[in-house]
Design an enzyme around this catalytic site. Structure first.
Site, PDB file in Angstrom:
ATOM      1  N   GLU A 176      16.995  -3.045  64.528  1.00 41.09           N
ATOM      2  CA  GLU A 176      16.735  -2.400  65.823  1.00 41.09           C
ATOM      3  C   GLU A 176      15.223  -2.328  65.968  1.00 41.09           C
ATOM      4  OE1 GLU A 176      18.743  -1.218  68.197  1.00 41.09           O
ATOM      5  OE2 GLU A 176      20.511  -1.950  67.156  1.00 41.09           O
ATOM      6  N   CYS A 210      11.715   3.093  71.871  1.00 41.50           N
ATOM      7  CA  CYS A 210      11.758   1.621  71.883  1.00 41.50           C
ATOM      8  C   CYS A 210      12.261   1.082  73.222  1.00 41.50           C
ATOM      9  CB  CYS A 210      12.580   1.100  70.724  1.00 41.50           C
ATOM     10  SG  CYS A 210      14.201   1.866  70.612  1.00 41.50           S
TER      11      CYS A 210
HETATM   12  P1  NAD Z   1       5.047   0.708  61.365  1.00 41.28           P
HETATM   13  O1  NAD Z   1       5.608  -0.552  61.823  1.00 41.28           O
HETATM   14  O2  NAD Z   1       4.101   0.666  60.210  1.00 41.28           O
HETATM   15  O3  NAD Z   1       6.206   1.722  60.933  1.00 41.28           O
HETATM   16  C1  NAD Z   1       7.383   1.928  61.686  1.00 41.28           C
HETATM   17  C2  NAD Z   1       8.392   2.562  60.732  1.00 41.28           C
HETATM   18  O4  NAD Z   1       8.722   1.627  59.739  1.00 41.28           O
HETATM   19  C3  NAD Z   1       7.834   3.774  59.989  1.00 41.28           C
HETATM   20  O5  NAD Z   1       8.812   4.757  59.891  1.00 41.28           O
HETATM   21  C4  NAD Z   1       7.462   3.247  58.624  1.00 41.28           C
HETATM   22  O6  NAD Z   1       7.590   4.231  57.620  1.00 41.28           O
HETATM   23  C5  NAD Z   1       8.452   2.145  58.433  1.00 41.28           C
HETATM   24  N1  NAD Z   1       7.926   1.072  57.609  1.00 41.28           N
HETATM   25  C6  NAD Z   1       6.705   0.490  57.710  1.00 41.28           C
HETATM   26  N2  NAD Z   1       6.588  -0.478  56.781  1.00 41.28           N
HETATM   27  C7  NAD Z   1       7.764  -0.508  56.109  1.00 41.28           C
HETATM   28  C8  NAD Z   1       8.258  -1.297  55.041  1.00 41.28           C
HETATM   29  N3  NAD Z   1       7.547  -2.294  54.502  1.00 41.28           N
HETATM   30  N4  NAD Z   1       9.518  -1.034  54.597  1.00 41.28           N
HETATM   31  C9  NAD Z   1      10.282  -0.065  55.142  1.00 41.28           C
HETATM   32  N5  NAD Z   1       9.863   0.705  56.157  1.00 41.28           N
HETATM   33  C10 NAD Z   1       8.620   0.482  56.628  1.00 41.28           C
HETATM   34  O7  NAD Z   1       4.327   1.386  62.549  1.00 41.28           O
HETATM   35  P2  NAD Z   1       4.045   2.851  63.053  1.00 41.28           P
HETATM   36  O8  NAD Z   1       2.574   3.035  63.173  1.00 41.28           O
HETATM   37  O9  NAD Z   1       4.791   3.899  62.314  1.00 41.28           O
HETATM   38  O10 NAD Z   1       4.644   2.684  64.494  1.00 41.28           O
HETATM   39  C11 NAD Z   1       4.014   1.772  65.350  1.00 41.28           C
HETATM   40  C12 NAD Z   1       4.910   0.763  65.937  1.00 41.28           C
HETATM   41  O11 NAD Z   1       6.201   0.764  65.362  1.00 41.28           O
HETATM   42  C13 NAD Z   1       5.132   1.062  67.389  1.00 41.28           C
HETATM   43  O12 NAD Z   1       4.154   0.423  68.147  1.00 41.28           O
HETATM   44  C14 NAD Z   1       6.479   0.503  67.652  1.00 41.28           C
HETATM   45  O13 NAD Z   1       6.377  -0.846  68.008  1.00 41.28           O
HETATM   46  C15 NAD Z   1       7.175   0.509  66.351  1.00 41.28           C
HETATM   47  N6  NAD Z   1       8.200   1.537  66.265  1.00 41.28           N
HETATM   48  C16 NAD Z   1       9.402   1.215  66.781  1.00 41.28           C
HETATM   49  C17 NAD Z   1      10.413   2.140  66.743  1.00 41.28           C
HETATM   50  C18 NAD Z   1      11.766   1.814  67.304  1.00 41.28           C
HETATM   51  O14 NAD Z   1      12.525   2.731  67.594  1.00 41.28           O
HETATM   52  N7  NAD Z   1      12.135   0.545  67.442  1.00 41.28           N
HETATM   53  C19 NAD Z   1      10.186   3.392  66.186  1.00 41.28           C
HETATM   54  C20 NAD Z   1       8.934   3.694  65.657  1.00 41.28           C
HETATM   55  C21 NAD Z   1       7.948   2.729  65.692  1.00 41.28           C
END
Ligand code: NAD
Length: 481
Positions: A252, A286
């Site tokens: 997702e 999202c």
């Molecule tokens: P991010 O991509 O670093 O992290 C998003 C989430 O993924 C966090 O909870 C993080 O702990 C987890 N994560 C990151 N790297 C991971 C890994 N290697 N393995 C497992 N989990 C991991 O970014 P962020 O700064 O937290 O959020 C920014 C971007 O993330 C936003 O611009 C958005 O695009 C996306 N986001 C999307 C959703 C969604 O509902 N689809 C939710 C939150 C963030």
């Protein structure tokens, strides 16, 4: 609730609450005050291995529980969560920032989602297929096994619950790494399942360095499914790691939802509905509407009404009465908002409202309205995940469809039109997994949510929501002459 009431955060492995093996922690902040409200334990490799093993044992125990008992336990967990909704919402607002009413609505919704999945699992029918005399040919649906799940901070109850509810309803066990930034809500959820009688090892909760945790859990021989909600880049990494192990995924991922306002739509209604959705959770959703494509004949009226709606938003600490938009959840989002606005302004966009962080402390960024935004601006190409609304005019619908479909995202899309024929053209033309016409309402658990293109694959909610958690077994039984 004050910072002092924030719960103790621990790992939950094999039915026990415990700190990380080495005692390592990271601070948890209140985004409205930037103050430290707690500490989240960071699991070691040994903690993670224990969690994966616990899930293997939990799976054997849980799948043996009769379906009626399983359903009853899950309904009890939903009941406990409903009874505690005030407290869980208060924890969520403290660690994530969203207004209390939004947090409360989220908790009640996820309790409903759990009930729905639990009931739906009772209908995970197989089938009997006509075959030769003396043979019984059937298809069974069985739980896939232990799930490794990873969820973000924007819906601290919604995201984890979608995975926990589907996994446990289907008869699977789970190790879930909820967000280290919103761990309190996840602990509150797990307590409800524990007290409802979910056996030890079925639901395990961990936190840690995200990349280390996912690498370890995906590689574990016990893990049979990888479920992730988050950004596209991280989704790609996890899907690649899972692919190397031939493990299926449910992804997702992000979106950049277009809102197409046609010439025959009422621009004021469209603007009010779109603005109401835009500023939910400070735009950190999202499926948030995030590119506003408005027919040139409606552009001015739409922009005026949208700006009025943005002005009516009350930004502040989500615990305060009357606040309708909280802070951004973390400093990274604040930096991202500043960069997107600066980039658009440098390319000639007009900042009609907002655009600058509000005075601290707290990660507050106001509703921001941009007009005349060139298509090459970053905010038109990258998911803003914040309270920024770029509004651009279009001349004909084919052009709007082309702009809407031009990005690799394909999660949500919205359209406003009074014409059934135009609506049908948009239904056929828009590349999205979720389409709303004449409204921008959120998801309902009875129907599936999920993306196309780079926004991911698999569905959560609806009867499809259990598919990823079930495997199909064909059984042909020769009964004798
Ligand atoms: P991010 O991509 O670093 O992290 C998003 C989430 O993924 C966090 O909870 C993080 O702990 C987890 N994560 C990151 N790297 C991971 C890994 N290697 N393995 C497992 N989990 C991991 O970014 P962020 O700064 O937290 O959020 C920014 C971007 O993330 C936003 O611009 C958005 O695009 C996306 N986001 C999307 C959703 C969604 O509902 N689809 C939710 C939150 C963030």
């Amino acid at each position: 609730m004050t910072d002092a009431d924030y719960p103790l955060i621990q790992l939950h492995i094999a039915g026990e609450w415990r700190p990380a093996e080495t005692g390592r922690t990271a601070p948890v902040l209140n985004p409205a005050t930037e103050e430290v409200i707690g500490h989240v334990p960071l699991a070691t490799a040994a903690d993670l291995d224990r969690a994966a093993e616990a899930a293997a044992g939990g799976f054997a125990a849980w799948r043996a529980v009769p379906i009626a008992r399983r359903t009853a336990i899950l309904h009890d967990a939903a009941g406990l969560l409903t009874a505690r909704s005030d407290r869980v919402a208060a924890v969520m607002t403290l660690e994530q920032g969203k207004p209390l009413a939004e947090a409360h609505g989220e908790v009640l919704r996820v309790a409903g989602a759990l009930r729905w999945d639990a009931d739906d699992a009772r209908r995970a029918y197989g089938r009997v297929i006509p075959s030769a005399p003396g043979t019984l040919l059937s298809v069974r649906r069985e739980p896939i096994g232990p799930v490794a799940a990873f969820t973000p901070w924007n819906f601290p109850a919604g995201s984890p619950m979608r995975k926990i509810a589907a996994a446990l309803s289907a008869g699977c066990s789970i190790v879930i790494k909820a967000s280290e930034e919103t761990p309190g809500t996840a602990c509150e959820l797990v307590r409800c399942f524990e007290e409802a009688g979910v056996p030890a090892g079925v639901l395990n909760l961990v936190f840690g360095e995200p990349a280390e945790v996912s690498a370890r859990l995906i590689a574990s021989p016990h893990t049979r499914l990888v479920a992730f909600t988050g950004s596209i880049p991280v989704g790609r990494q996890l899907a690649a790691a899972a692919g190397a192990q031939m493990k299926p995924c449910l992804m997702e991922l992000g979106g950049h939802a277009p809102v197409i306002v046609c010439a025959d739509a009422d621009p004021v209604t469209a603007a009010r509905r779109a603005a109401a959705a835009k500023f939910v959770n400070a735009g950190q959703v999202c499926t948030s509407p995030s590119r506003f494509l408005v027919h040139e004949s409606r552009y001015e009226d739409f922009t005026t009404a949208f700006t009025e709606a943005a002005d009516a938003v009350v930004t502040g600490d989500g615990r305060r009465e009357g606040v309708t938009m909280g802070p951004l959840a973390n400093e990274r989002r604040l930096a991202a908002m500043r960069e997107l606005v600066a980039d658009a302004a440098a390319r000639g966009a007009k900042v009609l409202r907002g655009g600058e962080r509000l005075d601290g402390p707290g990660y507050f960024f106001p509703p921001t309205v941009l007009t005349g935004v060139p298509p090459e601006s970053r905010v038109m190409r990258e998911e803003p995940f914040g309270p920024i609304a770029p509004i651009v005019p279009f001349t004909d619908l084919d052009e709007a469809l082309e702009v809407a479909n031009a990005l690799p995202y394909g999660l949500a899309a919205y359209a406003f039109t009074e014409s059934a024929a135009t609506a049908e053209r948009l239904v056929r033309g828009l590349e999205a997994g979720i389409l709303s016409i004449n409204h921008c309402g959120g998801s309902v658990h009875e129907a599936p949510s999920g993306g196309v293109k780079s926004s991911g694959y698999g569905r959560e909610g609806g009867p499809e929501g259990l598919d990823a958690y079930l495997v199909t077994k064909r059984v042909s039984h020769l009964l004798g002459e």
